[in-house]
Design an enzyme around this catalytic site. Structure first.
Site, PDB file in Angstrom:
ATOM      1  N   ARG A  45       0.853  -1.176   0.000  1.00 20.89           N
ATOM      2  CA  ARG A  45       0.000   0.000   0.000  1.00 20.89           C
ATOM      3  C   ARG A  45       0.892   1.230   0.000  1.00 20.89           C
ATOM      4  NH1 ARG A  45       2.561   1.980   3.682  1.00 20.89           N
ATOM      5  NH2 ARG A  45       1.052   3.663   3.729  1.00 20.89           N
ATOM      6  N   ARG A  88      -7.854  -0.085  -6.644  1.00 26.59           N
ATOM      7  CA  ARG A  88      -8.089   1.023  -5.701  1.00 26.59           C
ATOM      8  C   ARG A  88      -8.204   2.313  -6.504  1.00 26.59           C
ATOM      9  NH1 ARG A  88      -4.172   1.211  -0.651  1.00 26.59           N
ATOM     10  NH2 ARG A  88      -5.992   2.258   0.274  1.00 26.59           N
ATOM     11  N   GLN A 195      -1.803   2.201  10.027  1.00 28.16           N
ATOM     12  CA  GLN A 195      -0.524   2.292   9.308  1.00 28.16           C
ATOM     13  C   GLN A 195       0.531   3.029  10.140  1.00 28.16           C
ATOM     14  OE1 GLN A 195      -3.526   2.812   7.928  1.00 28.16           O
ATOM     15  NE2 GLN A 195      -3.577   2.430   5.711  1.00 28.16           N
ATOM     16  N   ASP A 236      -1.974  10.838  -1.900  1.00 29.73           N
ATOM     17  CA  ASP A 236      -2.397   9.814  -2.861  1.00 29.73           C
ATOM     18  C   ASP A 236      -2.793  10.420  -4.188  1.00 29.73           C
ATOM     19  OD1 ASP A 236      -2.948   8.654   0.010  1.00 29.73           O
ATOM     20  OD2 ASP A 236      -2.692   6.974  -1.367  1.00 29.73           O
TER      21      ASP A 236
HETATM   22  C1  LIG Z   1       3.689   7.972   0.069  1.00 30.26           C
HETATM   23  S1  LIG Z   1       2.025   8.074  -0.195  1.00 30.26           S
HETATM   24  C2  LIG Z   1       1.367   7.028   1.056  1.00 30.26           C
HETATM   25  C3  LIG Z   1      -0.077   7.309   1.305  1.00 30.26           C
HETATM   26  O1  LIG Z   1      -0.866   6.130   1.042  1.00 30.26           O
HETATM   27  C4  LIG Z   1      -1.517   5.777   2.241  1.00 30.26           C
HETATM   28  O2  LIG Z   1      -2.766   5.177   2.049  1.00 30.26           O
HETATM   29  P1  LIG Z   1      -2.876   3.548   2.076  1.00 30.26           P
HETATM   30  O3  LIG Z   1      -2.073   3.080   3.245  1.00 30.26           O
HETATM   31  O4  LIG Z   1      -4.369   3.299   2.205  1.00 30.26           O
HETATM   32  O5  LIG Z   1      -2.334   3.086   0.736  1.00 30.26           O
HETATM   33  C5  LIG Z   1      -1.677   7.105   2.960  1.00 30.26           C
HETATM   34  O6  LIG Z   1      -2.668   7.902   2.356  1.00 30.26           O
HETATM   35  C6  LIG Z   1      -0.297   7.667   2.734  1.00 30.26           C
HETATM   36  O7  LIG Z   1      -0.137   9.024   2.985  1.00 30.26           O
END
Ligand SMILES: CSC[C@H]1O[C@H](OP(=O)(O)O)[C@H](O)[C@@H]1O
Length: 342
Positions: A45, A88, A195, A236
């Site tokens: 992710r 996604r 996360q 994102d």
């Molecule tokens: C370096 S961008 C990472 C960005 O993605 C994460 O979302 P996810 O864990 O759902 O993929 C989160 O928005 C982070 O800031």
């Protein structure tokens, strides 16, 4: 550190982020369906990491194709790209990477099939290597914003685990640390998928960078008590007007930072900037399984029936709340993005 994603002997190897921090496990994907599932299930992710993984997914699809000519291969890969694009909706890097692989396929159309397949693997590797270089350039530019002794609050994970390596927001932290600045990080746990707790805290501890974990609801009091000097998060998707989509809860951090006079920065590479999307209102926000909210580590935490659940994976922070966007080309005011990345 174990690579987030890599190509290994005709397969894609992923560090399974759903198992961190207790278990460091490698997931090996030998078909495109397992790549798509890994992205959907957040085993990999983070916008840039998703892009690199999708690019390798296209290369893997080509390797597995039994096409006998270019047109059959193009048709096979059209289905592969659709499967990966459906995983996604919010991180633009996914679509940016797929389009770049499609362009590469077209550019190689006159080559023998074996050369096309090799060329696609090479392009996916180039995307991986470029991402790391972009993160390090972002780090250098962003580190100038950080003074010795400061504490940075971050949300979710925008580190090496969210990229091909080094990280965006955490890349800035790493660069400041490598310059000898005695900084500390406050990491929001980042409900519901945690996360921050599971990934950011773990990543920073690997590098020996001091990190304090807080619940998402504590960000405000930390700022009020003067314990935060600046905020840096990832992204994102950055719209043409500088609005930023990022992990749910980011907007709340930005509003709190504004209320306390704390600069709020976003770190992201050009592949996260989407000039085709006019504003944050036009960004599709992924709605995820309610079970992410109603369970904790597999155990249900709410009443069995009658409770509605809302689980958007991202929110949008308007450009007016953002002090600057840290990119590989420098730090820009959000409304300047269009001029610098057209
Ligand atoms: C370096 S961008 C990472 C960005 O993605 C994460 O979302 P996810 O864990 O759902 O993929 C989160 O928005 C982070 O800031």
């Amino acid at each position: 550190m174990v690579p987030t994603v890599c190509w290994h002997e005709g397969a894609i190897r992923l560090l399974d982020q759903s198992r961190l921090p207790e278990h460091v496990e490698i997931l090996e994907c030998r078909d495109v369906e397992s790549v798509a599932r890994a992205i959907r299930e957040l085993k990999v992710r983070g916008a840039p990491a998703i892009g690199v993984t999708a690019a390798m997914g296209v290369a893997l699809g080509a390797q597995l194709s039994e096409a006998e000519n270019y047109f059959q291969l193009e048709n096979d890969l059209s289905g592969v790209c659709e499967l990966l694009a459906a995983t996604r909706p919010t991180a633009v890097n996914l679509f940016w990477a797929i389009e770049r692989m499609k362009r590469t396929l077209h550019e190689l159309r006159s080559q023998p099939l074996s050369a096309i397949k090799t060329g696609l693997v090479r392009e996916s590797q180039s995307i991986l290597e470029e991402d790391i270089a972009l993160c390090k350039a972002m780090g250098r530019h962003g580190a100038r914003l950080i003074e010795d002794g400061q504490t940075i609050l971050t949300h979710c994970n925008a580190g090496a685990l969210a990229t091909a390596g080094y990280g965006t927001a955490l890349g800035v932290v790493r660069a400041a640390w490598e310059e000898g600045k005695r900084i500390q990080v406050i990491a929001d746990e980042t409900r519901p998928v945690l996360q921050g707790a599971r990934l950011t805290a773990w990543e920073l501890m690997q590098d020996g960078i001091p990190v304090t974990l807080i619940t998402d609801g504590m960000a405000g009091i930390m700022m009020r008590q003067g314990k935060v000097q600046l905020c840096i998060v990832g992204a994102d998707r950055i719209a043409a007007n500088g609005d930023v989509a990022n992990k749910i809860g980011t907007y709340s951090v930005a509003v709190l930072a504004r209320a306390h006079g704390i600069p709020f920065y976003v770190a992201a590479p050009y592949s996260t900037i989407d000039l085709k999307t006019p504003s944050g209102n036009d960004i599709a926000i992924e709605q995820r399984n309610p079970q992410e909210v109603t369970t904790m580590l597999g155990d249900r935490i709410i009443a069995p029936k009658g409770v509605s659940v809302y689980n958007p994976a991202f929110d949008v922070t308007p450009a007016e709340f953002i002090a600057g966007i840290i990119t590989e080309r420098g730090v820009f005011r959000p409304h300047e993005v269009l001029r610098h990345f057209s």
